[in-house]
Design a protein around this motif. Structure first.
Motif, PDB file in Angstrom:
ATOM      1  N   ILE A 176       0.852  -1.190   0.000  1.00  0.00           N
ATOM      2  CA  ILE A 176       0.000   0.000   0.000  1.00  0.00           C
ATOM      3  C   ILE A 176       0.888   1.240   0.000  1.00  0.00           C
ATOM      4  CG2 ILE A 176      -1.896   1.250   1.096  1.00  0.00           C
ATOM      5  CD1 ILE A 176      -2.544  -1.319   2.662  1.00  0.00           C
ATOM      6  N   GLU A 191       0.756   4.777   0.985  1.00  0.00           N
ATOM      7  CA  GLU A 191      -0.164   5.487   1.878  1.00  0.00           C
ATOM      8  C   GLU A 191       0.153   6.975   1.966  1.00  0.00           C
ATOM      9  OE1 GLU A 191      -1.736   3.552   5.328  1.00  0.00           O
ATOM     10  OE2 GLU A 191      -0.377   1.860   5.041  1.00  0.00           O
ATOM     11  N   TYR A 226      -3.644   4.393  -0.677  1.00  0.00           N
ATOM     12  CA  TYR A 226      -4.561   4.941   0.320  1.00  0.00           C
ATOM     13  C   TYR A 226      -4.372   6.445   0.355  1.00  0.00           C
ATOM     14  CZ  TYR A 226      -6.784   5.874   4.815  1.00  0.00           C
ATOM     15  OH  TYR A 226      -7.592   6.363   5.807  1.00  0.00           O
ATOM     16  N   ARG A 252      -8.557   8.945   3.119  1.00  0.00           N
ATOM     17  CA  ARG A 252      -9.377   7.949   3.828  1.00  0.00           C
ATOM     18  C   ARG A 252     -10.065   6.947   2.905  1.00  0.00           C
ATOM     19  NH1 ARG A 252     -11.490  10.636   9.274  1.00  0.00           N
ATOM     20  NH2 ARG A 252      -9.878  12.189   9.470  1.00  0.00           N
ATOM     21  N   THR A 253      -9.481   6.762   1.705  1.00  0.00           N
ATOM     22  CA  THR A 253     -10.059   5.841   0.731  1.00  0.00           C
ATOM     23  C   THR A 253      -8.954   4.975   0.131  1.00  0.00           C
ATOM     24  OG1 THR A 253     -11.734   7.493   0.166  1.00  0.00           O
ATOM     25  CG2 THR A 253     -11.423   5.688  -1.398  1.00  0.00           C
ATOM     26  N   TYR A 254      -9.266   3.695  -0.085  1.00  0.00           N
ATOM     27  CA  TYR A 254      -8.341   2.787  -0.756  1.00  0.00           C
ATOM     28  C   TYR A 254      -8.685   2.719  -2.235  1.00  0.00           C
ATOM     29  CZ  TYR A 254      -6.604   1.055   3.687  1.00  0.00           C
ATOM     30  OH  TYR A 254      -6.017   0.952   4.929  1.00  0.00           O
TER      31      TYR A 254
END
Length: 116
Positions: A75, A77, A105, A108-110
């Protein structure tokens, strides 16, 4: 954590020739919950790490991992385009489950895949 270090972090360090700066490794379930994660986080199993390499763009490092390494989850981020060391990289490794799941990410969203 030893497997993660041997299979991911050390090869990344060797490739870029610079130290890997770990910002989060093993976390107890209590700490995972305190920082807004879940009790099932791979950090609580010793299977995940958050890190950066100073002076190397996080997208460059994440792309190297995605294209050349075995991993369970990767991820990128809170990365901001144009700010090389903004955010961090989360990577996990679990023997017997190497999904090569790649996410970004942000806000607040993937999102599926790397979105530099």
């Amino acid at each position: 954590m030893r497997t993660l270090c041997a299979k991911v972090l050390e090869p990344v360090r060797a490739h870029f020739g610079k130290p890997v700066r770990i910002t989060s490794g093993f976390r107890s379930v209590q700490l995972c919950l305190a920082v807004g994660s879940s009790s099932s986080s791979q950090h609580a199993q010793g299977e995940a790490v958050d890190f950066e390499i100073d002076g190397i763009d996080n997208v460059t490092v994440a792309t190297f991992i995605r294209d050349r390494m075995a991993f369970d989850q990767l991820i990128l981020e809170n990365y901001t385009r144009g700010q090389a060391n903004s955010g961090w990289i989360h990577v996990s490794y679990r023997d017997g489950r190497l999904r090569k799941d790649v996410l970004t990410y942000a806000r607040r969203t993937y999102f599926k895949g790397l979105l530099p």
